[in-house]
Design a protein around this motif. Structure first.
Motif, PDB file in Angstrom:
ATOM      1  N   MET A   1       8.239 -45.430 117.250  1.00  0.00           N
ATOM      2  CA  MET A   1       7.875 -46.127 118.859  1.00  0.00           C
ATOM      3  C   MET A   1       6.116 -45.525 119.306  1.00  0.00           C
ATOM      4  O   MET A   1       5.837 -45.400 120.675  1.00  0.00           O
ATOM      5  CB  MET A   1       8.645 -45.698 120.046  1.00  0.00           C
ATOM      6  CG  MET A   1       9.703 -46.305 120.247  1.00  0.00           C
ATOM      7  SD  MET A   1      11.567 -45.618 121.436  1.00  0.00           S
ATOM      8  CE  MET A   1      10.729 -44.121 121.264  1.00  0.00           C
ATOM      9  N   ASP A   2       4.993 -45.059 118.431  1.00  0.00           N
ATOM     10  CA  ASP A   2       3.895 -44.240 118.515  1.00  0.00           C
ATOM     11  C   ASP A   2       3.303 -45.014 118.628  1.00  0.00           C
ATOM     12  O   ASP A   2       2.025 -45.591 119.263  1.00  0.00           O
ATOM     13  CB  ASP A   2       3.761 -44.236 117.511  1.00  0.00           C
ATOM     14  CG  ASP A   2       4.107 -43.758 115.869  1.00  0.00           C
ATOM     15  OD1 ASP A   2       4.296 -44.976 116.224  1.00  0.00           O
ATOM     16  OD2 ASP A   2       2.717 -43.459 115.303  1.00  0.00           O
ATOM     17  N   ASN A   3       3.514 -46.781 118.224  1.00  0.00           N
ATOM     18  CA  ASN A   3       3.044 -47.385 118.773  1.00  0.00           C
ATOM     19  C   ASN A   3       3.380 -48.147 120.180  1.00  0.00           C
ATOM     20  O   ASN A   3       2.557 -48.986 120.646  1.00  0.00           O
ATOM     21  CB  ASN A   3       2.440 -48.775 117.100  1.00  0.00           C
ATOM     22  CG  ASN A   3       4.242 -48.889 117.530  1.00  0.00           C
ATOM     23  OD1 ASN A   3       4.816 -48.579 117.727  1.00  0.00           O
ATOM     24  ND2 ASN A   3       4.335 -50.861 117.276  1.00  0.00           N
ATOM     25  N   VAL A   4       3.260 -47.974 120.863  1.00  0.00           N
ATOM     26  CA  VAL A   4       4.297 -48.191 121.954  1.00  0.00           C
ATOM     27  C   VAL A   4       2.879 -47.858 123.146  1.00  0.00           C
ATOM     28  O   VAL A   4       3.459 -46.423 123.457  1.00  0.00           O
ATOM     29  CB  VAL A   4       5.007 -48.436 122.553  1.00  0.00           C
ATOM     30  CG1 VAL A   4       5.758 -48.711 124.240  1.00  0.00           C
ATOM     31  CG2 VAL A   4       6.188 -49.897 121.499  1.00  0.00           C
ATOM     32  N   LYS A   5       2.047 -48.198 124.041  1.00  0.00           N
ATOM     33  CA  LYS A   5       1.049 -47.890 125.086  1.00  0.00           C
ATOM     34  C   LYS A   5       1.960 -47.705 126.487  1.00  0.00           C
ATOM     35  O   LYS A   5       1.988 -48.793 126.528  1.00  0.00           O
ATOM     36  CB  LYS A   5       0.108 -48.118 124.023  1.00  0.00           C
ATOM     37  CG  LYS A   5      -0.882 -47.611 123.118  1.00  0.00           C
ATOM     38  CD  LYS A   5      -2.051 -47.897 123.238  1.00  0.00           C
ATOM     39  CE  LYS A   5      -2.452 -47.449 122.041  1.00  0.00           C
ATOM     40  NZ  LYS A   5      -4.591 -47.904 122.011  1.00  0.00           N
ATOM     41  N   ILE A   6       2.046 -47.287 127.228  1.00  0.00           N
ATOM     42  CA  ILE A   6       2.336 -46.713 128.474  1.00  0.00           C
ATOM     43  C   ILE A   6       1.423 -46.573 129.449  1.00  0.00           C
ATOM     44  O   ILE A   6       0.745 -45.127 129.281  1.00  0.00           O
ATOM     45  CB  ILE A   6       3.841 -46.479 129.122  1.00  0.00           C
ATOM     46  CG1 ILE A   6       4.772 -46.999 128.008  1.00  0.00           C
ATOM     47  CG2 ILE A   6       3.924 -46.436 130.428  1.00  0.00           C
ATOM     48  CD1 ILE A   6       6.236 -46.515 127.809  1.00  0.00           C
ATOM     49  N   LEU A   7       1.295 -47.407 130.484  1.00  0.00           N
ATOM     50  CA  LEU A   7      -0.161 -47.208 131.324  1.00  0.00           C
ATOM     51  C   LEU A   7       0.838 -46.548 132.575  1.00  0.00           C
ATOM     52  O   LEU A   7       0.929 -46.948 132.804  1.00  0.00           O
ATOM     53  CB  LEU A   7      -1.265 -48.503 131.927  1.00  0.00           C
ATOM     54  CG  LEU A   7      -2.307 -47.904 132.958  1.00  0.00           C
ATOM     55  CD1 LEU A   7      -2.945 -46.861 132.537  1.00  0.00           C
ATOM     56  CD2 LEU A   7      -2.973 -49.517 132.802  1.00  0.00           C
ATOM     57  N   ILE A   8       0.219 -45.259 132.627  1.00  0.00           N
ATOM     58  CA  ILE A   8       0.929 -44.941 133.633  1.00  0.00           C
ATOM     59  C   ILE A   8       0.441 -44.844 135.166  1.00  0.00           C
ATOM     60  O   ILE A   8      -1.106 -44.192 135.157  1.00  0.00           O
ATOM     61  CB  ILE A   8       2.101 -43.011 133.728  1.00  0.00           C
ATOM     62  CG1 ILE A   8       2.796 -43.581 133.287  1.00  0.00           C
ATOM     63  CG2 ILE A   8       1.663 -42.387 135.085  1.00  0.00           C
ATOM     64  CD1 ILE A   8       3.254 -41.645 132.464  1.00  0.00           C
ATOM     65  N   ASP A  46      -7.457 -51.802 126.799  1.00  0.00           N
ATOM     66  CA  ASP A  46      -6.523 -51.287 125.708  1.00  0.00           C
ATOM     67  C   ASP A  46      -5.630 -51.971 125.690  1.00  0.00           C
ATOM     68  O   ASP A  46      -5.336 -52.970 126.331  1.00  0.00           O
ATOM     69  CB  ASP A  46      -5.990 -49.483 125.905  1.00  0.00           C
ATOM     70  CG  ASP A  46      -5.658 -49.382 125.400  1.00  0.00           C
ATOM     71  OD1 ASP A  46      -5.570 -49.405 124.088  1.00  0.00           O
ATOM     72  OD2 ASP A  46      -5.974 -47.895 125.617  1.00  0.00           O
ATOM     73  N   ASP A  47      -5.333 -51.930 124.457  1.00  0.00           N
ATOM     74  CA  ASP A  47      -4.003 -52.955 124.449  1.00  0.00           C
ATOM     75  C   ASP A  47      -2.118 -51.760 125.242  1.00  0.00           C
ATOM     76  O   ASP A  47      -1.396 -51.624 124.173  1.00  0.00           O
ATOM     77  CB  ASP A  47      -3.295 -53.033 123.155  1.00  0.00           C
ATOM     78  CG  ASP A  47      -2.871 -54.293 122.453  1.00  0.00           C
ATOM     79  OD1 ASP A  47      -2.328 -55.309 123.481  1.00  0.00           O
ATOM     80  OD2 ASP A  47      -1.904 -53.954 121.524  1.00  0.00           O
ATOM     81  N   ILE A  48      -2.228 -52.205 125.918  1.00  0.00           N
ATOM     82  CA  ILE A  48      -1.418 -52.133 126.826  1.00  0.00           C
ATOM     83  C   ILE A  48       0.337 -52.941 126.721  1.00  0.00           C
ATOM     84  O   ILE A  48      -0.027 -54.411 126.895  1.00  0.00           O
ATOM     85  CB  ILE A  48      -1.570 -51.777 128.656  1.00  0.00           C
ATOM     86  CG1 ILE A  48      -3.204 -51.024 128.682  1.00  0.00           C
ATOM     87  CG2 ILE A  48      -0.158 -50.767 129.549  1.00  0.00           C
ATOM     88  CD1 ILE A  48      -2.330 -49.388 128.477  1.00  0.00           C
ATOM     89  N   ASP A  49       1.599 -51.660 126.600  1.00  0.00           N
ATOM     90  CA  ASP A  49       2.804 -52.655 126.755  1.00  0.00           C
ATOM     91  C   ASP A  49       3.250 -52.795 127.860  1.00  0.00           C
ATOM     92  O   ASP A  49       4.403 -53.452 127.258  1.00  0.00           O
ATOM     93  CB  ASP A  49       3.515 -52.099 124.609  1.00  0.00           C
ATOM     94  CG  ASP A  49       2.583 -52.291 124.155  1.00  0.00           C
ATOM     95  OD1 ASP A  49       2.911 -53.213 123.164  1.00  0.00           O
ATOM     96  OD2 ASP A  49       2.387 -51.321 123.414  1.00  0.00           O
ATOM     97  N   LEU A  50       3.791 -51.632 128.539  1.00  0.00           N
ATOM     98  CA  LEU A  50       4.058 -51.308 129.836  1.00  0.00           C
ATOM     99  C   LEU A  50       3.423 -50.561 130.904  1.00  0.00           C
ATOM    100  O   LEU A  50       2.767 -49.826 130.343  1.00  0.00           O
ATOM    101  CB  LEU A  50       5.577 -50.884 129.704  1.00  0.00           C
ATOM    102  CG  LEU A  50       6.157 -50.542 130.458  1.00  0.00           C
ATOM    103  CD1 LEU A  50       8.082 -51.092 130.093  1.00  0.00           C
ATOM    104  CD2 LEU A  50       6.583 -49.604 131.017  1.00  0.00           C
TER     105      LEU A  50
END
Length: 225
Positions: A1-8, A46-50
């Motif tokens: 899952m290191d390719n999944v980017k999450i923005l907090i 960036d390429d954010i996933d969630l």
């Protein structure tokens, strides 16, 4: 899952670090923003996933951030807020939120929501086209077309449409839809279903009548002949 980017997006440093640490333990790449303006800059660069999005933020509030994101993207959004009023939750769903988590919360539960939302957003990944009247549901590309023109849906709206399409002709109760689309671990109000059905009908425009209200039961997807 290191390719999944999450923005907090959270202005409380301690809360943001806590969420970050739990997500990183699960292997997610985490990007942080402490205000709404910075959140939009980081999202669109960036390429954010969630997105995990607090509502009470400096610069731009969470509602503004979500509106701007929804103009360009259908990325899954989890609203994080101390406000527990039902009207706020329904308003969040109206703007396109996929989940709504009220503070205080368990970080483990939040991570579980993240996993479930990412999983459900990709649940229908078959290489296939599902045709419903003039609509074409690209199950591999997660896109919906009407006479060749793409209809922009949020991940939850898309999943709702596919779920109903795969149960075409069946009268589905709100409880059945809630469990099938949001999952058994979702504790939201049944009106969440009504809100998303309303939004979906608006986006389907000329095809809105394929989703029928079954009085005393719920909803049914039926193609008109």
């Amino acid at each position: 899952m290191d390719n999944v980017k999450i923005l907090i997006v959270e202005d409380e440093d301690r809360m943001r670090r806590l969420i970050r640490d739990y997500l990183k333990k699960e292997g997610y790449t985490v990007i942080e923003a402490e205000d709404g303006k910075l959140a939009l800059e980081k999202f669109f660069n960036d390429d954010i996933d969630l997105v995990i999005l607090d509502i009470m933020l400096p610069e731009y509030d969470g509602w503004t951030v979500m509106r701007e994101i929804r103009k360009k993207s259908n990325v899954p959004i989890i609203i994080l807020t101390a406000r527990s009023e039902e009207s706020d939750e329904l308003f969040g769903f109206e703007l396109g939120a996929d989940e709504y988590v009220t503070k205080p919360f368990s970080p483990k539960v939040l991570v579980a929501r993240v996993k479930a939302l990412l999983r459900r957003s990709n649940i229908f990944s078959e290489k296939d086209i599902l045709k419903i009247g003039s609509l074409e549901l690209d199950l591999n590309g997660h896109r919906v077309f009407n006479d060749g023109i793409e209809i922009k849906l949020t991940p939850k709206e898309y999943e709702l449409l596919v779920y109903m399409a795969k149960n075409k002709g069946k009268a589905l109760s709100r409880e059945t839809i809630l469990n099938g689309v949001w999952g058994y671990d979702y504790y939201g109000d049944l009106r969440t279903v009504d809100t998303h059905i309303k939004r979906l009908r608006l986006k389907l425009n000329g095809n809105s009548d394929i989703i029928e209200t079954v009085r005393g039961v719920g909803y049914r997807l039926e193609v008109k002949k």
